[in-house]
Design a protein around this motif. Structure first.
Motif, short mmCIF file in Angstrom:
data_model
loop_
_atom_site.label_atom_id
_atom_site.label_comp_id
_atom_site.label_asym_id
_atom_site.label_seq_id
_atom_site.Cartn_x
_atom_site.Cartn_y
_atom_site.Cartn_z
N ASN A 227 8.03 15.80 -8.08
CA ASN A 227 9.14 15.79 -7.12
C ASN A 227 9.41 14.39 -6.55
OD1 ASN A 227 9.03 18.58 -7.52
ND2 ASN A 227 7.72 18.88 -5.74
N THR A 228 9.26 13.38 -7.40
CA THR A 228 9.44 11.99 -6.99
C THR A 228 10.64 11.38 -7.71
OG1 THR A 228 7.11 11.65 -6.44
CG2 THR A 228 8.39 9.69 -6.99
N GLU A 239 -0.09 5.47 -5.67
CA GLU A 239 0.05 6.92 -5.75
C GLU A 239 1.23 7.37 -4.89
OE1 GLU A 239 -2.53 11.03 -4.94
OE2 GLU A 239 -3.35 9.07 -4.39
N VAL A 240 2.16 8.09 -5.52
CA VAL A 240 3.37 8.53 -4.85
C VAL A 240 3.65 9.97 -5.23
CG1 VAL A 240 5.86 8.18 -4.60
CG2 VAL A 240 4.36 6.21 -4.85
N GLY A 241 4.03 10.80 -4.26
CA GLY A 241 4.38 12.18 -4.56
C GLY A 241 5.44 12.71 -3.62
N ASN A 242 6.34 13.52 -4.15
CA ASN A 242 7.37 14.20 -3.35
C ASN A 242 8.12 13.21 -2.46
OD1 ASN A 242 8.86 16.40 -2.55
ND2 ASN A 242 7.15 17.49 -1.60
N THR A 243 8.53 12.11 -3.07
CA THR A 243 9.12 11.00 -2.33
C THR A 243 10.34 10.46 -3.05
OG1 THR A 243 7.07 10.33 -1.22
CG2 THR A 243 8.69 8.60 -1.62
N ILE A 244 11.32 9.96 -2.28
CA ILE A 244 12.53 9.36 -2.84
C ILE A 244 12.59 7.89 -2.43
CG2 ILE A 244 15.06 9.44 -2.86
CD1 ILE A 244 14.78 12.44 -2.01
N PHE A 245 12.79 7.03 -3.42
CA PHE A 245 13.12 5.63 -3.18
C PHE A 245 14.60 5.47 -3.53
CE2 PHE A 245 8.62 5.70 -4.11
CZ PHE A 245 8.07 4.75 -3.25
N HIS A 246 15.40 5.02 -2.57
CA HIS A 246 16.85 5.04 -2.78
C HIS A 246 17.29 4.10 -3.89
CE1 HIS A 246 20.95 6.05 -1.64
NE2 HIS A 246 21.23 4.79 -1.89
N ALA A 247 17.03 2.81 -3.78
CA ALA A 247 17.39 1.81 -4.79
C ALA A 247 16.86 0.45 -4.37
CB ALA A 247 18.90 1.74 -4.99
N TYR A 248 16.60 -0.42 -5.34
CA TYR A 248 16.23 -1.81 -5.08
C TYR A 248 15.07 -1.96 -4.10
CZ TYR A 248 20.53 -3.22 -7.45
OH TYR A 248 21.53 -3.42 -8.38
N LEU A 257 1.85 7.18 -0.73
CA LEU A 257 3.07 7.56 -0.03
C LEU A 257 3.46 8.95 -0.49
CD1 LEU A 257 5.28 6.37 1.89
CD2 LEU A 257 6.55 5.77 -0.17
N GLY A 258 3.62 9.88 0.46
CA GLY A 258 3.99 11.25 0.10
C GLY A 258 4.97 11.85 1.07
N ASN A 259 5.80 12.78 0.58
CA ASN A 259 6.76 13.52 1.41
C ASN A 259 7.58 12.57 2.28
OD1 ASN A 259 4.08 15.17 1.09
ND2 ASN A 259 5.76 16.65 1.15
N SER A 260 8.18 11.59 1.62
CA SER A 260 8.84 10.49 2.33
C SER A 260 10.17 10.14 1.69
CB SER A 260 7.94 9.24 2.34
OG SER A 260 6.72 9.49 3.00
N TYR A 261 10.94 9.30 2.39
CA TYR A 261 12.18 8.73 1.86
C TYR A 261 12.23 7.28 2.31
CZ TYR A 261 17.12 8.67 0.36
OH TYR A 261 18.31 8.42 -0.28
N ILE A 262 12.33 6.37 1.34
CA ILE A 262 12.39 4.94 1.61
C ILE A 262 13.77 4.44 1.19
CG2 ILE A 262 11.30 2.70 1.28
CD1 ILE A 262 9.48 4.79 2.58
N GLY A 263 14.46 3.77 2.11
CA GLY A 263 15.83 3.35 1.86
C GLY A 263 15.96 2.24 0.84
N GLU A 264 17.08 1.51 0.92
CA GLU A 264 17.42 0.48 -0.05
C GLU A 264 16.93 -0.89 0.43
OE1 GLU A 264 21.31 0.53 -2.73
OE2 GLU A 264 21.72 -0.15 -0.70
N TRP A 265 16.50 -1.73 -0.54
CA TRP A 265 16.07 -3.09 -0.26
C TRP A 265 14.88 -3.15 0.71
CZ3 TRP A 265 17.66 -6.50 -3.61
CH2 TRP A 265 18.92 -6.38 -4.21
N THR A 272 -0.31 -0.60 1.47
CA THR A 272 0.38 0.16 2.52
C THR A 272 0.14 1.64 2.27
OG1 THR A 272 2.09 -1.48 2.92
CG2 THR A 272 2.63 0.79 3.45
N ASN A 273 -0.25 2.37 3.31
CA ASN A 273 -0.51 3.81 3.20
C ASN A 273 0.25 4.55 4.29
OD1 ASN A 273 -2.79 4.38 1.11
ND2 ASN A 273 -3.45 2.53 2.20
N ALA A 274 0.74 5.73 3.93
CA ALA A 274 1.47 6.56 4.89
C ALA A 274 0.89 7.96 4.88
CB ALA A 274 2.96 6.60 4.55
N SER A 275 0.39 8.40 6.02
CA SER A 275 -0.15 9.76 6.12
C SER A 275 0.97 10.78 6.02
CB SER A 275 -0.88 9.93 7.46
OG SER A 275 -1.20 11.29 7.67
N ASN A 276 0.72 11.87 5.30
CA ASN A 276 1.70 12.97 5.24
C ASN A 276 1.09 14.30 5.68
OD1 ASN A 276 0.05 13.35 2.98
ND2 ASN A 276 1.72 14.13 1.72
#
Length: 395
Positions: A227-228, A239-248, A257-265, A272-276
């Motif tokens: 789901n990435t 390691e990435v799961g259930n996450t969207i990287f918008h572009a660039y 990084l999990g259950n996240s959305y990271i914008g553009e640029w 870097t680690n993000a708790s989910n």
């Protein structure tokens, strides 16, 4: 039909900071943006009815007769069929929410309440993006729906590398120019789409449903879980799961990084680690711009939502359910605050301070120049507007 995606103001506020720099219709979920989904399924151009400060970049095209569609609702076969048969005076609704109508101009809910006929959209045909977690919650099913749409009647490029291991090859589609070396791609539980000129480096593991956008790169040894989505020209490792990287956007090194959305640029520094997930497994609360407070999400798993042009320094740690605004530069020891407003510089341990607008634009230009792209005048005006709102502590 002249199709216009309009916005519910409440949903727009719920979806900030991602919608600070774009209309709801430009959010990516699955392989495509919401606008691209409607354009592909209706075979028509779509314009966007959004906030005034965004209209220069996203102009509204209004004609004598228009089909207005709520941009928070994703296309389904049943909804598309209803829209194609929609007549003036009819309104498609989902409960109390307006989904679509025909008009010469945008109508209020009160005006539409006088419509002679309400057509109810059935719950099983309703998929919508109203709050930030809806993006990752719908990402897997949207990858599958977009995959069927994009690949129908087409033949995938072959995987020629003898050291790449593939499971369920029939669920894998490669566009032209894809370069894969010594990777593992498992599409047994969902499709894997790899866009034009994408690169999958040695030792990467990809488990579908997954979308890798055009010119994106999966770094060597990366673990891309279900789901990435990697949008166009993203660089992602670790390691990435259930996450969207918008572009660039870059997350080129190790870190989770999990259950996240990271914008553009955006850029996430090494490690870097993000708790989910909270250590007591309780429901995650998330800052909501609409309520201006921490709001229960109903979810046990919920990670980080980061607006465009933001960066995290090496070994940055984000709390469960974190919101980072537009053009932030975050660094330092310890967990960061769960809300970091737009144009912020610093870290929880060192302290946060306003990020000077001129310096922020300088960094954005430097970042974009590496890809031989320049910040447009329209984007500069959008960022200036956000910075002005920042002064009133609204973003």
């Amino acid at each position: 039909m002249n199709i216009i995606l309009f916005e519910d103001l409440d949903f727009r506020n719920h979806l900030k900071p991602l919608t600070l720099t774009r209309p709801i219709g430009m959010l990516r979920v699955g392989i495509l943006t919401i606008k691209e989904k409607w354009e592909n399924r209706l075979n028509l151009s779509v314009s966007l009815d959004t906030e005034e400060y965004l209209q220069t970049k996203y102009p509204l095209i209004l004609k004598e007769e228009n089909v207005f569609i709520n941009s928070s609702f994703l296309p389904t076969p049943a909804l598309i069929d209803l829209i194609k048969n929609l007549k003036p005076g009819q309104v498609i609704a989902s409960g109390l929410e307006i989904v679509a109508y025909i008009s010469d101009a945008r109508k209020s809910a009160q005006e539409l309440g006088k419509a002679p006929e309400i057509i109810e959209l059935e719950p099983e045909d309703t998929f919508s993006i109203k709050h930030l977690p809806d993006l990752f919650l719908n990402n897997g099913s949207q990858i599958e729906a977009d995959f069927k749409l994009i690949t129908a009647g087409r033949t995938s490029q072959e995987i020629t590398d003898p050291y790449t291991k593939v499971y369920s090859q029939e669920n894998i589609f490669l566009e032209e120019g894809v370069n894969i070396k010594a990777a593992v791609i498992n599409a047994e539980e969902g499709p894997v789409y790899i866009g034009k000129d994408a690169v999958i480096q040695e030792g990467a593991v990809i488990i579908g449903p997954v979308s890798i956008g055009p010119e994106a790169k999966v770094a060597y040894g990366a673990k891309i879980r279900q789901n990435t989505t990697l949008g166009p020209v993203c660089r992602v490792g670790g390691e990435v799961g259930n996450t969207i990287f918008h572009a660039y956007t870059n997350k080129a090194h190790d870190g989770f990084l999990g259950n996240s959305y990271i914008g553009e640029w955006c850029n996430l520094g090494a490690n870097t680690n993000a708790s989910n997930l909270k250590n007591d497994y309780s429901e995650v609360k998330l800052y909501d711009y609409h309520t201006d407070g921490m709001t229960p999400t109903g979810e046990t798993f919920c990670g980080t939502f980061m607006g465009d042009y933001s960066k995290a320094g090496i070994s940055t740690m984000f709390n469960t359910g974190s919101v980072v605004g537009v053009s932030c530069n975050v660094f330092g020891a310890g967990f960061q605050s769960k809300l970091i407003r737009s144009f912020t510089w610093g870290g929880a341990a060192e302290g946060y301070e306003p990020y000077r607008f001129e310096k922020a634009i300088e960094v954005i230009n430097a970042t974009m120049s590496r890809r031989k792209i320049e910040l447009s005048e329209e984007d500069l005006l959008i960022l200036s507007h956000i910075n002005e709102q920042k002064i009133t502590n609204e973003v």
